[in-house]
Design an enzyme around this catalytic site. Structure first.
Site, short mmCIF file in Angstrom:
data_model
loop_
_atom_site.label_atom_id
_atom_site.label_comp_id
_atom_site.label_asym_id
_atom_site.label_seq_id
_atom_site.Cartn_x
_atom_site.Cartn_y
_atom_site.Cartn_z
CE LYS A 44 -3.80 -2.55 2.01
NZ LYS A 44 -4.50 -3.04 3.20
CD GLN A 53 -3.66 -4.55 6.41
OE1 GLN A 53 -3.52 -3.58 5.69
NE2 GLN A 53 -4.30 -5.64 6.03
CG ASP A 94 -9.92 -0.70 5.00
OD1 ASP A 94 -9.75 -1.08 3.84
OD2 ASP A 94 -9.35 -1.23 5.98
#
Ligand code: NDP
Length: 291
Positions: free
Chosen positions: A49, A93, A116
């Site tokens: 990322k 994450q 997200d």
């Protein structure tokens, strides 16, 4: 059989985003990545990322709290990022260590920075077919792969294997939406489903997201189906330097010859997830700029 090349489609999207970001004068979009602990898969996802952000011209910041961080401390960290005007997108994450309540952490991220797409409000917007929110990256990436490989879900029976918040539920909602490219008839299967293979054999489009290596075998797939393999599983392999190989949820060698189209693992859904995260970050930047 046509191989849906996720690397190629993601590269095209990344080039589009790079061209767009290059036109921004002044501050660039900023993505903050929070990775708790040292889960090996998470370490490699976050690295990827950061690398993709740099390629596009998106600023990335990484915060690495220790695995011992408490829920209250993580909330305080997220609250600080929510309030920071230089941060456009926040990604915590997954998976988090077991002592942390992951869904509560997702809810803590401000909906307008939730790139997200796991905040309750953004998931709700998917159900309401409201485009002002953020769609979670893997399901959004699957829809983009389908669209860019010429697969229209209208009138198709879409069978989703798995009902997680991250993949199964949102992709089922997206496939169901009453809009161009979607409009499918959706069945969701999970560990409580009986006659699973009977259902998967009815799929015109089969989306496998269960986290079981090579679970979907040829006898479970209708000839001519489109198969999207979301699974990323590490299987021990002594012939590899790393000691493992990556495999999907689909037994590719026997299923691929049957399909009209299929995604490989790696090189299918995975690269799209990262590309869609960048797309969401640029969207968050525009939303903040409009405030
Ligand atoms: P979860 O473990 O959260 O969910 C798995 C789902 O599959 C659950 O709904 C579970 O059912 C169902 N399931 C598990 N075993 C069976 C079975 N034997 N029969 C029927 N259903 C079953 O996984 P995720 O959704 O987070 O991830 C799925 C896979 O996708 C993993 O391999 C993961 O690594 C990968 N992934 C890939 C991404 C990418 O970018 N390509 C991004 C995210 C995930 P139940 O609900 O009943 O427990």
């Amino acid at each position: 059989m046509h191989l849906i090349d996720g690397n190629q489609i993601a590269t095209a999207l990344i080039a589009e985003l790079k061209a767009e970001v290059a036109t921004f004068t002044g501050r660039k979009p900023c993505l903050t990545l929070v990775r708790v602990g040292e889960d090996p898969a998470s370490v490699s996802y976050v690295k990827k990322k950061e690398k993709t952000a740099a390629e596009i011209g998106v600023t990335s910041r990484i915060i690495l709290p220790p695995v011992t961080i408490t829920q209250a401390e993580l909330f305080a960290l997220i609250d600080g990022l929510n309030a920071d005007p230089t941060v456009d997108g926040i990604l915590v994450q997954s998976p988090l260590p077991k002592h942390l309540d992951e869904v509560a952490v997702f809810r803590r991220v401000s909906p307008d920075k939730d790139v997200d797409g796991f905040n309750t409000l953004n998931l709700g917007k998917v159900a309401q077919e409201d485009d002002t929110g953020f769609v979670s990256c893997t399901p959004a990436g699957i829809m983009e792969l389908l669209a860019r490989s010429g697969t229209d879900l209208k009138g198709k029976h879409v069978v989703v294997l798995g009902r997680s918040l991250i993949v199964g539920k949102p992709i089922a909602l997206l496939a169901l939406q009453k809009r161009a490219g979607a409009n499918g008839t959706v069945t969701i299967c999970h560990s409580g489903t009986t006659n699973l293979a009977t259902l998967t054999r009815q799929a015109d489009v089969l989306i496998a997201a269960i986290g079981r290596p090579e679970f979907v075998t040829a006898d479970m797939v209708k000839p001519g189906a489109v198969v999207i393999d979301v699974g990323i599983n590490r299987v021990p392999d002594a012939t590899k330097k790393t000691g493992y190989r990556l495999t999907g949820d689909v037994h590719f060698p026997t299923v691929a010859p049957l399909c009209a189209k299929i995604t490989p693992v790696p090189g299918g859904v995975g690269p799209m997830t990262v590309a869609m995260l960048m797309k969401n970050t640029v969207k968050a930047f525009h939303l903040r700029a409009a405030l």
